[in-house]
Enzyme design. Structure first.
Site, mmCIF file in Angstrom:
data_model
loop_
_atom_site.group_PDB
_atom_site.id
_atom_site.type_symbol
_atom_site.label_atom_id
_atom_site.label_comp_id
_atom_site.label_asym_id
_atom_site.label_seq_id
_atom_site.Cartn_x
_atom_site.Cartn_y
_atom_site.Cartn_z
ATOM 1 N N ASP A 12 -23.816 49.238 -18.071
ATOM 2 C CA ASP A 12 -24.163 49.520 -19.478
ATOM 3 C C ASP A 12 -23.652 48.467 -20.441
ATOM 4 O OD1 ASP A 12 -25.312 51.866 -18.539
ATOM 5 O OD2 ASP A 12 -23.486 53.024 -18.859
ATOM 6 N N LYS A 15 -27.399 44.786 -20.493
ATOM 7 C CA LYS A 15 -28.249 43.898 -19.687
ATOM 8 C C LYS A 15 -29.712 43.969 -20.122
ATOM 9 C CE LYS A 15 -26.850 46.121 -16.059
ATOM 10 N NZ LYS A 15 -25.782 46.949 -16.659
ATOM 11 N N GLY A 39 -29.995 52.542 -16.377
ATOM 12 C CA GLY A 39 -30.688 52.886 -17.620
ATOM 13 C C GLY A 39 -30.548 51.687 -18.524
ATOM 14 N N HIS A 40 -31.628 50.933 -18.712
ATOM 15 C CA HIS A 40 -31.568 49.693 -19.489
ATOM 16 C C HIS A 40 -32.341 49.877 -20.788
ATOM 17 C CE1 HIS A 40 -30.699 47.151 -15.622
ATOM 18 N NE2 HIS A 40 -29.842 48.133 -15.816
ATOM 19 N N GLN A 224 -26.415 48.070 -12.812
ATOM 20 C CA GLN A 224 -25.000 48.462 -12.728
ATOM 21 C C GLN A 224 -24.114 47.275 -13.156
ATOM 22 O OE1 GLN A 224 -27.133 49.549 -9.756
ATOM 23 N NE2 GLN A 224 -27.455 51.134 -11.247
HETATM 24 P P1 GDP Z 1 -27.555 48.233 -19.683
HETATM 25 O O1 GDP Z 1 -27.534 49.319 -18.680
HETATM 26 O O2 GDP Z 1 -26.587 47.142 -19.361
HETATM 27 O O3 GDP Z 1 -28.934 47.689 -19.944
HETATM 28 O O4 GDP Z 1 -27.047 48.872 -21.048
HETATM 29 P P2 GDP Z 1 -27.494 50.276 -21.673
HETATM 30 O O5 GDP Z 1 -28.839 50.107 -22.292
HETATM 31 O O6 GDP Z 1 -27.307 51.400 -20.720
HETATM 32 O O7 GDP Z 1 -26.374 50.482 -22.775
HETATM 33 C C1 GDP Z 1 -26.147 49.534 -23.764
HETATM 34 C C2 GDP Z 1 -26.273 50.232 -25.127
HETATM 35 O O8 GDP Z 1 -25.791 49.374 -26.134
HETATM 36 C C3 GDP Z 1 -27.708 50.546 -25.509
HETATM 37 O O9 GDP Z 1 -27.729 51.714 -26.263
HETATM 38 C C4 GDP Z 1 -28.104 49.347 -26.364
HETATM 39 O O10 GDP Z 1 -29.143 49.651 -27.269
HETATM 40 C C5 GDP Z 1 -26.813 49.072 -27.072
HETATM 41 N N1 GDP Z 1 -26.567 47.664 -27.466
HETATM 42 C C6 GDP Z 1 -26.817 46.528 -26.781
HETATM 43 N N2 GDP Z 1 -26.305 45.475 -27.411
HETATM 44 C C7 GDP Z 1 -25.705 45.948 -28.526
HETATM 45 C C8 GDP Z 1 -24.961 45.327 -29.606
HETATM 46 O O11 GDP Z 1 -24.749 44.128 -29.651
HETATM 47 N N3 GDP Z 1 -24.479 46.187 -30.561
HETATM 48 C C9 GDP Z 1 -24.701 47.525 -30.554
HETATM 49 N N4 GDP Z 1 -24.199 48.268 -31.528
HETATM 50 N N5 GDP Z 1 -25.398 48.116 -29.570
HETATM 51 C C10 GDP Z 1 -25.872 47.337 -28.568
HETATM 52 P P1 IMO Z 2 -26.810 50.365 -15.551
HETATM 53 O O1 IMO Z 2 -27.771 49.513 -14.766
HETATM 54 C C1 IMO Z 2 -23.163 52.745 -15.647
HETATM 55 C C2 IMO Z 2 -22.039 54.800 -11.955
HETATM 56 C C3 IMO Z 2 -22.093 56.311 -12.014
HETATM 57 C C4 IMO Z 2 -21.005 56.670 -11.031
HETATM 58 C C5 IMO Z 2 -21.164 55.583 -9.958
HETATM 59 C C6 IMO Z 2 -21.968 56.028 -8.755
HETATM 60 O O2 IMO Z 2 -27.464 51.180 -16.601
HETATM 61 O O3 IMO Z 2 -25.673 49.553 -16.033
HETATM 62 P P2 IMO Z 2 -24.558 56.442 -8.366
HETATM 63 O O4 IMO Z 2 -25.529 57.379 -9.042
HETATM 64 O O5 IMO Z 2 -24.963 55.012 -8.461
HETATM 65 O O6 IMO Z 2 -24.250 56.840 -6.967
HETATM 66 O O7 IMO Z 2 -23.187 56.626 -9.177
HETATM 67 O O8 IMO Z 2 -21.800 54.494 -10.592
HETATM 68 N N1 IMO Z 2 -23.293 54.116 -12.353
HETATM 69 C C7 IMO Z 2 -23.480 53.518 -13.533
HETATM 70 N N2 IMO Z 2 -22.678 53.448 -14.600
HETATM 71 N N3 IMO Z 2 -24.352 52.105 -15.643
HETATM 72 C C8 IMO Z 2 -25.150 52.146 -14.562
HETATM 73 O O9 IMO Z 2 -26.286 51.435 -14.465
HETATM 74 C C9 IMO Z 2 -24.748 52.909 -13.454
HETATM 75 N N4 IMO Z 2 -25.298 53.184 -12.246
HETATM 76 C C10 IMO Z 2 -24.383 53.914 -11.584
HETATM 77 O O10 IMO Z 2 -21.826 56.784 -13.303
HETATM 78 O O11 IMO Z 2 -19.747 56.480 -11.636
HETATM 79 MG MG MG Z 3 -27.281 51.397 -18.606
#
Ligand code: GDP
Ligand code: IMO
Ligand code: MG
Length: 424
Positions: A12, A15, A39-40, A224
């Site tokens: 998270d 990416k 979840g991207h 991840q």
């Molecule tokens: P990912 O899994 O690495 O793609 O990241 P996620 O989408 O799960 O979580 C990142 C969260 O941070 C999302 O809600 C994005 O919209 C938000 N986000 C990304 N970059 C920034 C930033 O520079 N500032 C803020 N406030 N939010 C950001």
């Molecule tokens: P993105 O791509 C954050 C974590 C879960 C749990 C562990 C194992 O959005 O960054 P799993 O379901 O993979 O067997 O869970 O890994 N986890 C993540 N945490 N971002 C993710 O993906 C994750 N994918 C798995 O919360 O701790």
């Molecule tokens: Mg994510």
């Protein structure tokens, strides 16, 4: 120029946003690990996309999207995503390529994930319940696995399913006292998924190598984060794939000699969802402030994320693992309003100081952070467009992190939107 984008923390990091930005210059975006546990988020103007299996390049209509062999594909989730994009007038026809060798997540994998976690009680991993671990376990075990290619031959798939379900029924019945699996329901779904997905299923290794020969720009999208890597992360509180950049070669059949750029994504602080060690965690009002300001709730499960200070010991380690050439640091805006900021620059483990991330789980559990404290800033960063216009204390914070990690920080995030990223 071929580039990979990987998370350097516990996932998270942002990416999705970074891949979306870099995809402007990419012909192809490739997912090579993980599954719908990811979840991207991509936000363009007022439109928000939450992508689980589809590469983040899918929001750009000219970009080809590859779901490579290393991914575990939940066909129903993938079809929902294709339809979700269609509702936003984005078509995947002719530009989605799914590996025939990618393993298939079925309902009994998700069931097993839930049953196992429930049976573990307080020792559970805190998985996303998306069936990831059980599906990769079947892949490693080989005898009871189904791959995307199996959707192309639905009669043979039925025979294979009968063997698999008989085995799973015995296992789940004995271990969890579970009801028998509804094989007809699973088979009916497979038949529907076969019709929709078969046109996209192909040899993605060949596709990627032909693209390399044709000098296409390829962007590899990690899922991840490296600290969740099965071999190099905080085992057993990890995911079931090689989520660091080390998983790229096996996950799509392209060796790293074809990579010119490795971008590691981090947040300006640290978050983690699920259980496991987190030395710089702030389970207090500081963590709560970060969670509220950064909207730190899981994209896939909606769970509140645990929050803490930036852990430079962890990121120095994962940057090395990934051969990272530059860092994109998101969420700088979230830290505005804090009087002071702490950076964890070393651990004290059983009385001994170390700057190398411990490999031993007990050492990591015992690790205490040694912090460097920097002054914070109060200014809102969300409308700043040039690096030079950032407050001095913000730039000092970035410089301090860059110095400890030893990798240039080339992009900083000042908000969630595509436009809220500053190139240095
Ligand atoms: P990912 O899994 O690495 O793609 O990241 P996620 O989408 O799960 O979580 C990142 C969260 O941070 C999302 O809600 C994005 O919209 C938000 N986000 C990304 N970059 C920034 C930033 O520079 N500032 C803020 N406030 N939010 C950001
Ligand atoms: P993105 O791509 C954050 C974590 C879960 C749990 C562990 C194992 O959005 O960054 P799993 O379901 O993979 O067997 O869970 O890994 N986890 C993540 N945490 N971002 C993710 O993906 C994750 N994918 C798995 O919360 O701790
Ligand atoms: Mg994510």
């Amino acid at each position: 120029m071929n580039t990979c984008v990987v998370g350097l923390q516990w996932g998270d990091e942002g990416k999705g946003k970074v891949v979306d930005i870099l995809a402007e210059n990419a012909d192809i975006v490739v997912r090579y690990a993980g599954g719908a546990n990811a979840g991207h988020t991509v936000i363009i103007g007022d439109t928000k996309f939450a992508l689980h299996l589809m590469p983040s390049g899918s929001v750009r209509e000219k970009t080809a999207c590859v779901i490579a062999n290393g991914v575990v594909v939940d066909p129903g989730t993938l079809i929902d995503e294709i339809n979700g994009l269609k509702e936003k007038n984005i078509s995947m026809t002719g530009r989605l390529f799914i590996s025939e060798n990618a393993h298939m997540v079925l309902d009994y994998h998700k069931l097993e994930d839930q049953l196992r976690e429930a049976s573990l009680g307080k020792n559970k991993i805190g998985t996303t319940a998306r069936g990831i671990g059980p599906c990769y376990a079947d892949k490693i075990g080989r005898s009871y696995a189904l791959r995307m290619a199996d959707l192309r031959d639905i009669d043979t798939l039925k025979d294979k399913l009968e063997t698999i379900v008989a085995y799973k029924d015995k296992l789940f019945g004995a271990l969890y006292d579970a009801e028998p699996i509804d094989i007809d329901a699973i088979y009916t779904k497979c038949c529907e998924h076969s019709k929709v997905l078969s046109p996209f299923i192909c040899n993605t290794t060949q596709f990627l190598h032909e693209a390399i020969d044709a000098d296409k720009n390829i962007l590899f999208e990690g899922a991840q984060g490296a600290l969740l890597d099965l071999d190099h992360g905080t085992f057993p509180f990890v995911t079931s794939s090689n989520a660091s950049a080390l998983g790229l070669g096996a996950g799509c059949g392209v060796p790293t000699k074809y990579l010119q750029r490795a971008v590691g994504v981090v947040k300006a602080y640290t978050t983690r969802v699920g259980a496991g060690p987190f030395p710089s965690e702030q389970d207090n009002e500081i963590g709560q402030l970060i969670r509220e300001k950064g909207n730190e709730f899981g994209t896939t499960t909606g769970r509140p994320r645990r929050c803490g200070w930036f852990d430079a010991v962890a990121v120095s380690y994962t940057a090395r693992l990934g051969g990272i050439t530059e860092i994109a640091m998101m969420h700088l805006d979230t830290l505005a309003g804090m009087d002071e900021l702490n950076i964890c620059k070393a651990y004290k483990v059983n009385g001994k100081e170390t700057t190398f991330f411990p490999g031993d789980a007990a050492d990591l559990d015992a690790a205490e952070c040694i912090y460097e404290t920097l002054p914070g800033w109060s200014e809102d960063l969300t409308k700043i467009e040039n690096y030079d216009d950032l407050p001095e204390n913000t730039k000092n914070y970035v410089d301090a992190l860059e110095k400890i990690i030893g990798v240039p920080i080339s992009i900083v995030g000042v908000g969630p939107k595509r436009s809220q990223a500053i190139f240095r």
